[in-house]
Design an enzyme around this catalytic site. Structure first.
Site, mmCIF file in Angstrom:
data_model
loop_
_atom_site.group_PDB
_atom_site.id
_atom_site.type_symbol
_atom_site.label_atom_id
_atom_site.label_comp_id
_atom_site.label_asym_id
_atom_site.label_seq_id
_atom_site.Cartn_x
_atom_site.Cartn_y
_atom_site.Cartn_z
ATOM 1 N N GLY A 72 -32.326 -3.228 -8.981
ATOM 2 C CA GLY A 72 -32.287 -4.565 -9.568
ATOM 3 C C GLY A 72 -31.953 -5.644 -8.546
ATOM 4 N N THR A 73 -31.051 -5.331 -7.631
ATOM 5 C CA THR A 73 -30.649 -6.325 -6.631
ATOM 6 C C THR A 73 -31.850 -6.751 -5.782
ATOM 7 O OG1 THR A 73 -28.385 -5.516 -6.548
ATOM 8 C CG2 THR A 73 -29.189 -6.672 -4.586
ATOM 9 N N GLN A 180 -29.957 -5.565 -17.765
ATOM 10 C CA GLN A 180 -29.094 -5.092 -18.854
ATOM 11 C C GLN A 180 -29.849 -5.021 -20.180
ATOM 12 O OE1 GLN A 180 -26.135 -3.815 -18.680
ATOM 13 N NE2 GLN A 180 -25.587 -4.317 -16.579
ATOM 14 N N HIS A 213 -31.257 2.766 -13.093
ATOM 15 C CA HIS A 213 -30.032 3.475 -13.487
ATOM 16 C C HIS A 213 -29.404 2.945 -14.763
ATOM 17 C CE1 HIS A 213 -26.788 0.799 -11.471
ATOM 18 N NE2 HIS A 213 -27.928 0.236 -11.128
ATOM 19 N N THR A 249 -41.748 3.094 2.869
ATOM 20 C CA THR A 249 -42.203 4.316 2.192
ATOM 21 C C THR A 249 -41.528 4.423 0.830
ATOM 22 O OG1 THR A 249 -42.527 5.403 4.311
ATOM 23 C CG2 THR A 249 -42.329 6.836 2.380
ATOM 24 N N CYS A 337 -19.873 -4.971 -10.106
ATOM 25 C CA CYS A 337 -19.926 -5.524 -8.760
ATOM 26 C C CYS A 337 -18.700 -6.372 -8.472
ATOM 27 C CB CYS A 337 -21.186 -6.344 -8.570
ATOM 28 S SG CYS A 337 -21.400 -7.525 -9.854
#
Ligand SMILES: Cc1ncc(COP(=O)(O)O)c(C=O)c1O
Length: 397
Positions: A72-73, A180, A213, A249, A337
């Protein structure tokens, strides 16, 4: 700790069996780079192509709209930086103070390095953004509006379709961080969702971020869904994988696990959301009525189904977390975080909470409904910790 004690799904969800099996199949198949032209290479490319088709189908997108990333980041960085730099309508961005740092810091990077201007629109006491405020912030030189579909810390869901429709009518591109929301609500990037007959936020948005995740896939995989006609300036330069949008890759095993998790989550999302929502409402009701000095953070109804977050007057979130951990419950005292940082949550401060109260935050995000005995134990631990803290006033600023 029994899996039923893990109540931090917003930080990372338990790995789904389907995802594990898909990853092991790739790892056991032997070495293969999807860019190689021999048979193992073709096999790996087929895995990535199939995963792309599955993620697209589950989320109402087309395969050509899916750019796989490391999570996501990275997808948020690519969306904000890539869309803003490639679409030279101007150098103005609109966002909110409660976005994930990967959105906010990308905006600040554009400010610092490329001279963009940033308007951060306020949120109300429930963490909701007013569509009218967003629209009035949009200027003739606004390139991008980036607002999350749901906030992981307080669970509030935003009225993105209204915001996006109005922003686009004024010529701005719209990105939403659905990391989320997509894991627990029927989210779609398309104009219709085959299983639910609805599309939310649908084709109102230009780009949408998802992360493996949170669906029960592996960490370190995600995707940016982005309309085909839009130009995207890459942030990773190299061999031109992902049709030039993201070099490097591909993490084939993680991508396969990600797709398996999205498919499995998608198949049960409606029934699961309903079960979690009912159970969450019981947890919220019991905590508010049985634990003195508690107050729900985030919107009471427009919130993620398994999400219950509180402030508890007079007791630090950290000590609540430690007490619950000792009783076998893994929860969060803020966003993952922000954990480890000894600072009050910027999200709660933006909602008007005092710094003191913001430091009492505690969050439960349920991967599955809680049994009555677990609810009893959680309420018991919280009551024990608040004994002597003695506050029951609201305390917001
Ligand atoms: C709303 C939101 N956006 C982005 C991210 C970052 O995703 P990742 O952990 O895959 O980098 C998170 C992670 O918690 C999140 O909650």
């Amino acid at each position: 700790m029994p899996s039923t004690g893990y109540l931090d799904a917003a930080a990372t969800a338990p790995l789904r069996q389907e995802a594990r099996a898909a990853m092991l199949a790739v790892l056991d198949a032997g070495p293969a780079n999807p860019s190689s032209v021999h048979s193992p290479g073709h096999r790996a490319k087929a895995v990535v192509d199939e995963a792309r088709a599955e993620v697209a189908a589950a989320l109402g997108a087309t395969p050509a709209e899916v750019v796989f990333t490391s999570g996501g980041t990275e997808a948020n960085n690519l969306a904000v930086t890539g869309l803003a730099l490639a679409n030279p309508r101007g150098r103005h961005l609109v966002t909110t103070p409660i976005e994930h740092p990967s959105v906010l810091e990308s905006c600040r990077f554009l400010e610092r390095v490329f001279g963009f201007e940033l308007t951060v629109v306020p949120v109300d006491a429930d963490g909701r953004v007013d569509p009218g405020t967003v629209v009035s912030a949009i200027r003739d030189d606004t390139t991008l509006v980036s607002i999350g579909l749901a906030n992981g810390e307080i669970g509030t869901v935003q009225p993105i379709p209204e915001i996006a429709a109005a922003a686009r009518a004024r010529g701005a591109l719209v990105h939403t961080d659905a990391v989320q929301a997509a894991a627990s609500l029927p989210v779609s990037f398309g104009s219709g969702r085959a299983d639910a007959g609805e599309a939310w936020p649908g084709d109102h948005v230009d780009a949408m971020t998802i992360a493996s995740h949170k669906f029960g896939g592996p960490q370190g995989a995600g995707a940016l869904l982005v309309r085909r006609h839009l130009r995207l300036e890459p942030i990773l330069h190299g061999g031109g994988q992902e049709r030039g949008a993201r070099s490097g890759t591909e993490n084939v095993a993680a991508i396969a696990g990600f797709a398996a998790a999205v498919r499995a989550a998608s198949a049960e999302i409606g029934t699961r959301a309903l079960a979690l929502l009912r159970n969450r409402d019981v947890l919220v009701e019991r905590v508010l009525s049985e634990v003195p000095g508690t107050r729900l953070t985030g919107h009471p109804s427009e919130r993620l189904p398994g999400h219950a977050s509180f402030v508890v007057e007079g007791v630090s979130g950290e000590s609540l977390l430690v007490a619950l951990d000792a009783a076998g419950f893994a929860v969060s005292s803020g966003s993952a975080c922000a954990a480890g940082k000894d600072e009050p949550s910027p999200t709660l401060l933006a909602m008007g909470f005092t710094s003191e109260l913001a430091q009492t935050a505690i969050r439960f995000t349920l991967p599955e409904p809680l049994a009555d005995a677990a609810l009893d134990r959680i309420v018991g631990v919280l009551r024990g910790e608040t004994r002597g803290a003695g506050g029951a006033s609201s305390g917001s600023a």
